[in-house]
Design a protein around this motif. Sequence first.
Motif, mmCIF file in Angstrom:
data_model
loop_
_atom_site.group_PDB
_atom_site.id
_atom_site.type_symbol
_atom_site.label_atom_id
_atom_site.label_comp_id
_atom_site.label_asym_id
_atom_site.label_seq_id
_atom_site.Cartn_x
_atom_site.Cartn_y
_atom_site.Cartn_z
ATOM 1 N N PHE A 1 86.526 53.934 58.381
ATOM 2 C CA PHE A 1 87.666 52.580 58.482
ATOM 3 C C PHE A 1 88.685 52.753 59.505
ATOM 4 O O PHE A 1 88.968 52.269 60.397
ATOM 5 C CB PHE A 1 88.492 52.444 57.083
ATOM 6 C CG PHE A 1 86.916 52.202 56.042
ATOM 7 C CD1 PHE A 1 86.334 51.086 55.493
ATOM 8 C CD2 PHE A 1 86.455 52.907 54.819
ATOM 9 C CE1 PHE A 1 85.557 50.480 54.516
ATOM 10 C CE2 PHE A 1 85.712 52.712 53.967
ATOM 11 C CZ PHE A 1 84.906 51.519 53.893
ATOM 12 N N ALA B 1 89.206 51.819 52.490
ATOM 13 C CA ALA B 1 88.912 50.380 52.457
ATOM 14 C C ALA B 1 90.102 49.342 51.467
ATOM 15 O O ALA B 1 89.849 48.245 52.593
ATOM 16 C CB ALA B 1 87.286 50.357 51.961
ATOM 17 N N THR C 1 92.637 49.281 54.660
ATOM 18 C CA THR C 1 92.484 48.363 55.674
ATOM 19 C C THR C 1 92.517 47.523 55.184
ATOM 20 O O THR C 1 93.052 46.710 56.307
ATOM 21 C CB THR C 1 91.135 49.634 56.264
ATOM 22 O OG1 THR C 1 91.219 50.674 56.859
ATOM 23 C CG2 THR C 1 90.727 48.707 57.531
ATOM 24 N N GLY D 1 84.002 51.322 59.127
ATOM 25 C CA GLY D 1 83.565 51.392 57.492
ATOM 26 C C GLY D 1 82.583 50.069 57.111
ATOM 27 O O GLY D 1 81.931 50.466 56.182
#
Length: 371
Positions: free
Chosen positions: A254, A280, A283, A259
């Motif tokens: 990511f 994740a 982000t 990702g």
Amino acid sequence: MTEAPRRTALDALHRALGATMTDFAGWDMPLRYGSERDEHVAVRTRAGLFDLSHMGEITLTGPQAGRALDFALVGNLSALAVGRARYTMICDASGGILDDLIVYRLADEEFMVVANASNAQVVLDALTERAAGFETAVRDDRENYALLAIQGPESPGILKSLTDADLDGLKYYAGLPGTVAGVPALIARTGYTGEDGFELFVAPADAEKLWQALTDAGADAGLVPCGLSCRDTLRLEAGMPLYGHELTTATTPFDAGLGRVVKFDKEGDFVGREALTAAAERTAAKAPRKLVGLIAEGRRVPRAGFQVVADGQVVGEVTSGAPSPTLAKPIAIAYVDAAHAEPDTQGVAVDIRGTHEPYEVVALPFYKRQR
């Protein structure tokens, strides 16, 4: 004592061609044969031929080979169709990237993992450990393959003259068994240059015959031998990450803007799932930094580790940099704070030995071929 670098099956041929050799990941490899710029331009406009036999091939076989790879890697490899390939990664439990890989499904119960040369042993050890408990065997096939790559717009025509394999039907990130110049090969439509092209996995004993056949067949099309130096500038222009630069154990997929390779919806657990779920979520909320392209306004070339600055403050770090033969300007890939990562952000510079050289922030890639 330091061990002498290993040599590929094409070593004598490289030396006969006058290549400048270098120690790369424990291998003696051709850096360039003449002008690295000319080699780069040949791949962009005609065709180039590379020896990539330093890459690490690892084979998994057995009824649970796909499930073992699903657990070991971040991708959903059991869903991969026979004859197709997939770009993926192997991460540690904290989500850090151990290597980026290409996985080929050769048969229902057979997969080939191709690792970077510098990480091949790490990947082999991790796959062996992670495959324990699955009905699969992990085999080190590094000594059983030589790998040649022909890349560039003329490469399909050159290869067609040497094989009756269905190259027109061979999709990007797919492979098929065939013969090239009478040599048995796995013919894969993959590469690391941003151009159309093929990677040919063959027995080491057949490598020199195949290299010579490709050289002869490509003579009229302008094919030239190419070294690792132009391979680096080609992948840099194409915005492709390099392990040890854009990808490290300190970065997650990511962080690198990749990702999409992490498949949370696959069945079962996989190594790094918990940490990657958190990455994740971070982000999605707000990425603290992004991987961007930088194009110089001047002529000075940035290198890995140089600081990116704005308003007198350090806002990022260059991971790769080089002169771009295609753009005729120095370029770089860098991790930059999100506040300075949007294209056309003003006031961004690279600190090159104490001088703040102005750079334009752009989205990656720098170059994308016309399909």
